[in-house]
Design a protein around this motif. Structure first.
Motif, PDB file in Angstrom:
ATOM      1  N   ASP A 289     -65.059  65.820 -84.665  1.00 36.43           N
ATOM      2  CA  ASP A 289     -65.915  64.834 -85.305  1.00 36.43           C
ATOM      3  C   ASP A 289     -65.414  64.622 -86.730  1.00 36.43           C
ATOM      4  O   ASP A 289     -64.864  65.538 -87.361  1.00 36.43           O
ATOM      5  CB  ASP A 289     -67.363  65.307 -85.319  1.00 36.43           C
ATOM      6  CG  ASP A 289     -68.001  65.243 -83.931  1.00 36.43           C
ATOM      7  OD1 ASP A 289     -67.475  64.508 -83.077  1.00 36.43           O
ATOM      8  OD2 ASP A 289     -69.010  65.933 -83.715  1.00 36.43           O
TER       9      ASP A 289
ATOM     10  N   LYS B  19     -67.595  62.347 -68.602  1.00 33.58           N
ATOM     11  CA  LYS B  19     -66.908  63.014 -69.707  1.00 33.58           C
ATOM     12  C   LYS B  19     -65.708  63.749 -69.119  1.00 33.58           C
ATOM     13  O   LYS B  19     -65.786  64.340 -68.036  1.00 33.58           O
ATOM     14  CB  LYS B  19     -67.857  64.004 -70.389  1.00 33.58           C
ATOM     15  CG  LYS B  19     -67.304  64.611 -71.667  1.00 33.58           C
ATOM     16  CD  LYS B  19     -68.306  65.569 -72.315  1.00 33.58           C
ATOM     17  CE  LYS B  19     -67.723  66.169 -73.595  1.00 33.58           C
ATOM     18  NZ  LYS B  19     -68.613  67.207 -74.157  1.00 33.58           N
TER      19      LYS B  19
ATOM     20  N   SER C 269     -63.629  70.263 -70.891  1.00 36.98           N
ATOM     21  CA  SER C 269     -64.046  69.354 -71.964  1.00 36.98           C
ATOM     22  C   SER C 269     -62.924  69.200 -72.977  1.00 36.98           C
ATOM     23  O   SER C 269     -62.113  70.110 -73.169  1.00 36.98           O
ATOM     24  CB  SER C 269     -65.288  69.899 -72.680  1.00 36.98           C
ATOM     25  OG  SER C 269     -65.690  69.015 -73.711  1.00 36.98           O
TER      26      SER C 269
ATOM     27  N   SER D  79     -63.965  67.644 -76.076  1.00 35.27           N
ATOM     28  CA  SER D  79     -64.697  67.564 -77.342  1.00 35.27           C
ATOM     29  C   SER D  79     -66.162  67.881 -77.094  1.00 35.27           C
ATOM     30  O   SER D  79     -66.647  67.839 -75.956  1.00 35.27           O
ATOM     31  CB  SER D  79     -64.571  66.166 -77.941  1.00 35.27           C
ATOM     32  OG  SER D  79     -65.079  65.192 -77.047  1.00 35.27           O
ATOM     33  N   GLU D  80     -66.874  68.165 -78.178  1.00 31.59           N
ATOM     34  CA  GLU D  80     -68.301  68.449 -78.056  1.00 31.59           C
ATOM     35  C   GLU D  80     -69.055  67.213 -77.600  1.00 31.59           C
ATOM     36  O   GLU D  80     -69.879  67.277 -76.689  1.00 31.59           O
ATOM     37  CB  GLU D  80     -68.856  68.933 -79.396  1.00 31.59           C
ATOM     38  CG  GLU D  80     -70.349  69.257 -79.353  1.00 31.59           C
ATOM     39  CD  GLU D  80     -70.871  69.734 -80.696  1.00 31.59           C
ATOM     40  OE1 GLU D  80     -72.106  69.877 -80.821  1.00 31.59           O
ATOM     41  OE2 GLU D  80     -70.057  69.957 -81.612  1.00 31.59           O
ATOM     42  N   ASN D  81     -68.788  66.083 -78.219  1.00 33.39           N
ATOM     43  CA  ASN D  81     -69.443  64.841 -77.846  1.00 33.39           C
ATOM     44  C   ASN D  81     -68.580  64.066 -76.857  1.00 33.39           C
ATOM     45  O   ASN D  81     -67.346  64.172 -76.865  1.00 33.39           O
ATOM     46  CB  ASN D  81     -69.687  63.962 -79.083  1.00 33.39           C
ATOM     47  CG  ASN D  81     -70.680  64.582 -80.037  1.00 33.39           C
ATOM     48  OD1 ASN D  81     -71.764  64.980 -79.643  1.00 33.39           O
ATOM     49  ND2 ASN D  81     -70.289  64.688 -81.312  1.00 33.39           N
ATOM     50  N   TYR D  82     -69.231  63.265 -76.016  1.00 36.89           N
ATOM     51  CA  TYR D  82     -68.495  62.399 -75.087  1.00 36.89           C
ATOM     52  C   TYR D  82     -67.508  61.547 -75.877  1.00 36.89           C
ATOM     53  O   TYR D  82     -66.322  61.463 -75.546  1.00 36.89           O
ATOM     54  CB  TYR D  82     -69.496  61.523 -74.338  1.00 36.89           C
ATOM     55  CG  TYR D  82     -68.919  60.631 -73.259  1.00 36.89           C
ATOM     56  CD1 TYR D  82     -69.162  60.877 -71.907  1.00 36.89           C
ATOM     57  CD2 TYR D  82     -68.158  59.507 -73.569  1.00 36.89           C
ATOM     58  CE1 TYR D  82     -68.649  60.046 -70.914  1.00 36.89           C
ATOM     59  CE2 TYR D  82     -67.640  58.685 -72.600  1.00 36.89           C
ATOM     60  CZ  TYR D  82     -67.887  58.946 -71.272  1.00 36.89           C
ATOM     61  OH  TYR D  82     -67.382  58.120 -70.297  1.00 36.89           O
TER      62      TYR D  82
ATOM     63  N   PRO E 292     -66.101  61.424 -79.684  1.00 32.05           N
ATOM     64  CA  PRO E 292     -66.153  62.084 -80.994  1.00 32.05           C
ATOM     65  C   PRO E 292     -66.675  61.134 -82.075  1.00 32.05           C
ATOM     66  O   PRO E 292     -66.318  59.958 -82.110  1.00 32.05           O
ATOM     67  CB  PRO E 292     -64.688  62.472 -81.235  1.00 32.05           C
ATOM     68  CG  PRO E 292     -64.118  62.639 -79.854  1.00 32.05           C
ATOM     69  CD  PRO E 292     -64.787  61.583 -79.021  1.00 32.05           C
ATOM     70  N   GLU E 293     -67.530  61.677 -82.927  1.00 29.27           N
ATOM     71  CA  GLU E 293     -68.192  60.853 -83.953  1.00 29.27           C
ATOM     72  C   GLU E 293     -67.303  60.707 -85.193  1.00 29.27           C
ATOM     73  O   GLU E 293     -66.524  61.568 -85.511  1.00 29.27           O
ATOM     74  CB  GLU E 293     -69.525  61.498 -84.340  1.00 29.27           C
ATOM     75  CG  GLU E 293     -70.483  61.669 -83.161  1.00 29.27           C
ATOM     76  CD  GLU E 293     -71.067  60.351 -82.700  1.00 29.27           C
ATOM     77  OE1 GLU E 293     -70.961  59.367 -83.467  1.00 29.27           O
ATOM     78  OE2 GLU E 293     -71.636  60.301 -81.608  1.00 29.27           O
TER      79      GLU E 293
END
Length: 845
Positions: free
Chosen positions: A314, A806, A837, A839-842, A844-845
């Motif tokens: 992120d 994801k 996976s 990344s943590e988010n689908y 990345p922010e």
């Protein structure tokens, strides 16, 4: 957007002692009633794959009098029939009884009025696959009656509006382009659909397929219609940021072309070389490519000094403003990098840089015009451009195959179009054949139900294959690396469409365990899709011989950048969509000259059609496997797709008229009868390419202008059209073979066609356009995507593919499916032999 290389052996080079396989479609007879481009393009693609194609001409011959018609007729025979006569209709129906496929691209209802509608065709031959390519959907009451010339479809859909970031910043809107994208997309969808439907005849019987060209065009422009809720600003380019700034501050968009370059990414732009020629670099967003580009330019020290960290962090966790693994380049370094690279490129001529970049595995190419491409050594050596000895035009060069099988030795043996075999001499023999007896079932199933696909592709062109076959029922497993090579924009933002309908698994193919798992998947697969060089495939242990050993019936579907049926100097060069545009002449055409090349404004112009072309090759390979039990290698390339979208212009010969078709940013049309005009309330497109002055005389408000000279007519029409609103002029020409249509935008088309998936079942077949808001998406944001409604069969089923998961979401499920116990799966994940996976988010922010 795929890396490129052609096959490891020339087309037709079989293994020692093998009996040559038949041509993929040599058992198929096609009746091509099509005129102009869309229908004849389908017929040409099928003829290029070995089908017997009979072109049915009206009295007086084809409607389009152009050398392009000769090219589109290669490999076909011709037969003149007056379908309005009882004898002509009777002969046509007798041919239908002995055919497998019919093609037409008339306005809705024309074939029915001639006695050759879907019901009449199926009554004559229950197994017939009939393809209709109208401009707009036959079920669309507002648009079905419109005279759907190519530019009318483009104007209504939004192809001429907001044509890319450059044109928006320069304030140019609308902007005409002669590229027949609607016909090219529609024809490729149509050829693919007919082949898939053939394979399902035992279940579904014959089928009628409608492919509205406007629907196909919107699907081809899907990445320009995609919207994501609260899209993170980290993915905005400098041009997008400047557009947002001007909109927020209510400033005009009036930048001159010369000032645009300061907003261009250094790794994704054209540079001037020592000889004054342009060289396009497309090395952004892929891990390692920017570094390779700088090293190729002799800027090794600079490459080492730039930030390089995980793009899937992120933004709050970034240790610097940007990373070379993530595009775009940060503002601080953008101008500095571009300045150093500009100076380096001035040190050599463009052709030398092309050789250097090709050898260094860096995506880059000399900017060429279409005419230069038609004489290019690589294009000719590879078979992307064919030499045809033409009795009327001499040494004719024309676009090569769109799709081919690597072992189809006869793929390049074309008959020149102008001296087509006259099928009338063979007509008695054809009519003496027994009628086709295939009836098949009467199910309504997906054409590809039961097909198992292992998808090893990335970005857009390759993944389009898997997402397309998924809509027809195929089971697709996407296998990606544990450590991503693409940045989140290329993998995730584009992947929400490109990877929909698939299951996702992450495997480390650099490990024995990862390769073993992949091979187990291949053993149980019908097809494997890849977009990579042959050397990369070999590095993965997936040589053609290894694939045959694992699974003799498997079909490898391979997309590259510059591949053709044979090898050529650029066969090993890497490339993406924009590289193919630059190499084949699209950028020069769009920009207006060698000094001002521009990427064709709509993103994925070539990517999507290349993926669809690969599906055509897959369909042909499946049809041959159904007869022989043999797998094979089905191929296409971005450069072949670049030829396809320029089909009306892809020929040259001594004495050819100048390549003077409309080009450049100020273009509004092709003469006064095919042109964008400003009405009282809005922009509109006027199309009267055949009726011309007759059309003017038919409209009281325009009748006096029929006497104007050609030189004065454009200005006179512009002044007259400005006196009334668009609706008035649309009504004035309704019901004729001419048309006026309001120039739409992709934004407006999307908004008017939008439905939410949460509202329940979505009807794909009524309106010409349909866009779905996926408001239950695993990203946690809503996403607007064009619905898969370009292909509309009567019996075959089309599914809206599920949301792209994801990356790695189904790794455990996929490994269990090939027999791995939970303990083994856990161990692979722990050792990095597999992953679940990136990344943590689908996103990345």
């Amino acid at each position: 957007m795929t890396e490129g290389h052609v096959g490891s052996r020339p087309s037709g080079a079989g293994r020692s002692g093998e009996i040559p396989l038949p041509r993929p479609l040599s058992h198929i007879r096609v009746l091509d009633f099509g005129q102009y481009f869309a229908g004849p393009l389908v017929g040409m693609m099928l003829a290029d794959l070995g089908a017997e194609v009979i072109r049915i001409d009206p009295p007086g011959g084809p409607r389009l009098h152009s050398p392009a018609t000769d090219m589109l007729s290669r490999g076909k025979s011709s037969l003149t029939l007056d379908l309005k006569s009882s004898d002509g209709l009777a002969t046509a129906l007798e041919l239908v009884r002995r055919a497998d496929i019919t093609i037409e691209n008339f306005r809705p209802g024309v074939m029915k009025r001639l006695g050759l509608g879907p019901d009449e065709l199926r009554a004559a031959n229950p197994g017939i696959i009939s393809l209709s390519l109208p401009g707009f959907a036959s079920t669309d009451p507002g648009l079905a009656p419109v005279a759907a010339w190519e530019a009318v479809i483009a104007a209504r859909t939004g192809q001429f509006s907001d044509m890319g970031l450059n044109r928006r910043l320069m304030g140019i809107n609308p902007s005409f382009t002669p590229l027949p994208l609607a016909s090219a997309y529609g024809a490729t969808f149509g050829a693919m659909a007919t082949l898939f439907a053939l394979g399902a005849r035992d279940r579904n019987g014959g089928d009628h397929i409608e492919v509205p060209l406007a629907s196909a065009l919107l699907e081809g422009l899907v990445y320009n219609c995609e919207q994501i809720e609260d899209y993170p600003k980290r993915y905005s380019s400098a041009r997008e940021i400047e557009l947002d700034r001007r909109e927020a501050e209510r400033l005009p968009c009036d930048l001159p072309f010369s000032e645009l370059e300061r907003y261009l990414d250094p790794f994704y732009r054209t540079y001037e070389c020592a000889d004054g020629r342009g060289f396009f670099v497309g090395a952004a967003g892929v891990s390692g490519h920017p570094q390779r580009a700088l090293r190729a330019l002799g800027l090794e020290e600079l490459a080492r000094s730039l930030p390089d960290f995980d793009a899937y962090l992120d933004q709050k966790d970034w240790p610097a403003e940007w990373s070379m693994r993530n595009s775009p380049v940060g503002e601080r370094d953008r101008e500095r990098l571009a300045g150093v690279m500009k100076a380096a490129f001035l040190g050599r001529p463009a052709r030398e840089w092309e050789e250097i970049f090709g050898a260094a595995k860096v995506p880059g190419t000399l900017q060429r015009s279409t005419r230069e491409w038609l004489s290019d050594p690589h294009a000719l050596a590879s078979g992307l451009v064919l030499r045809v000895s033409d009795p009327r035009r001499g040494d004719m060069r024309q676009m090569g195959n769109v799709a081919w099988l690597a072992d189809d030795s006869a793929a390049e043996k074309k008959r020149p179009g102008p001296t087509l075999d006259d099928a009338s001499s063979r007509l008695p023999a054809i009519l003496a054949e027994a009628p086709r007896t295939l009836r098949g079932g009467a199910e309504s199933s997906g054409w590809l139900e039961g097909l198992r696909v292992v998808d090893l592709t990335n970005v857009v062109a390759g993944p389009t294959i898997g997402s397309t076959v998924a809509r027809f029922g195929a089971d697709v497993v996407s296998v990606q690396p544990v450590e991503p090579s693409l940045d989140p924009w290329g993998a995730v933002t584009l992947g929400v469409h490109a990877h929909r309908g698939k299951r996702s698994a992450l495997l480390n193919l650099k490990t024995h365990a990862g390769r073993e798992a992949l091979e187990k998947l291949i053993v149980g697969a019908d097809a494997v899709t890849m977009n990579c060089t042959d050397s990369q495939r070999e590095e993965l242990g997936l040589s053609i011989e290894r694939l045959r050993t694992l699974n003799p019936t498997v079909i490898l579907v391979q997309v590259d950048a510059f591949g053709g049926p044979r090898r050529g100097p650029k066969s090993d060069h890497l490339g993406y969509d924009d590289l193919a545009q630059a190499a084949t002449g699209v950028m020069v055409r769009f920009g207006g000259g060698l000094a001002t090349p521009e990427e064709h404004a709509h993103m994925g112009t070539i990517d999507v059609i290349a993926g669809l072309s690969a599906c055509v090759a897959l369909g042909a390979a499946l049809e041959r496997r159904r007869r022989t039990g043999q797998g094979g290698v089905a191929r296409t390339s971005l450069a072949a797709a670049g030829n396809l979208i320029q089909a009306p212009f892809m020929f040259d010969y001594p004495g050819r008229a100048p390549f003077s078709e409309p080009a450049g940013r100020e273009t509004r049309g092709q003469g006064p009868f095919y042109h964008c005009y400003q009405a009282l309330d809005d922009w509109m497109f006027f199309a009267a390419p055949e009726e011309r002055r007759v059309a003017l005389r038919a409209v009281p408000d325009l009748a006096d202008l029929a006497q104007e000279t050609e030189e004065n007519l454009g200005a006179a029409l512009a002044a007259r059209f400005a006196t009334r609103d668009v609706a008035y002029w649309e009504k004035s020409l309704a019901g004729t073979s001419s048309a006026v249509i309001r120039i739409g935008s992709l934004r407006a088309t999307r908004a008017a066609a939008l439905v939410a998936e949460s509202e329940g079942e979505i009807d794909l077949a009524q309106a010409t356009f349909r866009v779905v808001r996926h408001d239950r998406h695993p990203m946690g944001r809503w996403i607007d995507l064009v619905a898969p409604n370009a292909v509309r069969p009567e019996r075959g089923r089309v599914f809206i593919p599920g949301d792209a998961p994801k990356y790695g979401a189904q790794t455990r499920e996929v490994l269990r499916g090939i027999g791995y116990a939970e303990e083994r799966v856990n161990a692979m994940l722990a050792k990095g032999e597999a992953g679940d996976s990136w990344s943590e988010n689908y996103l990345p922010e």
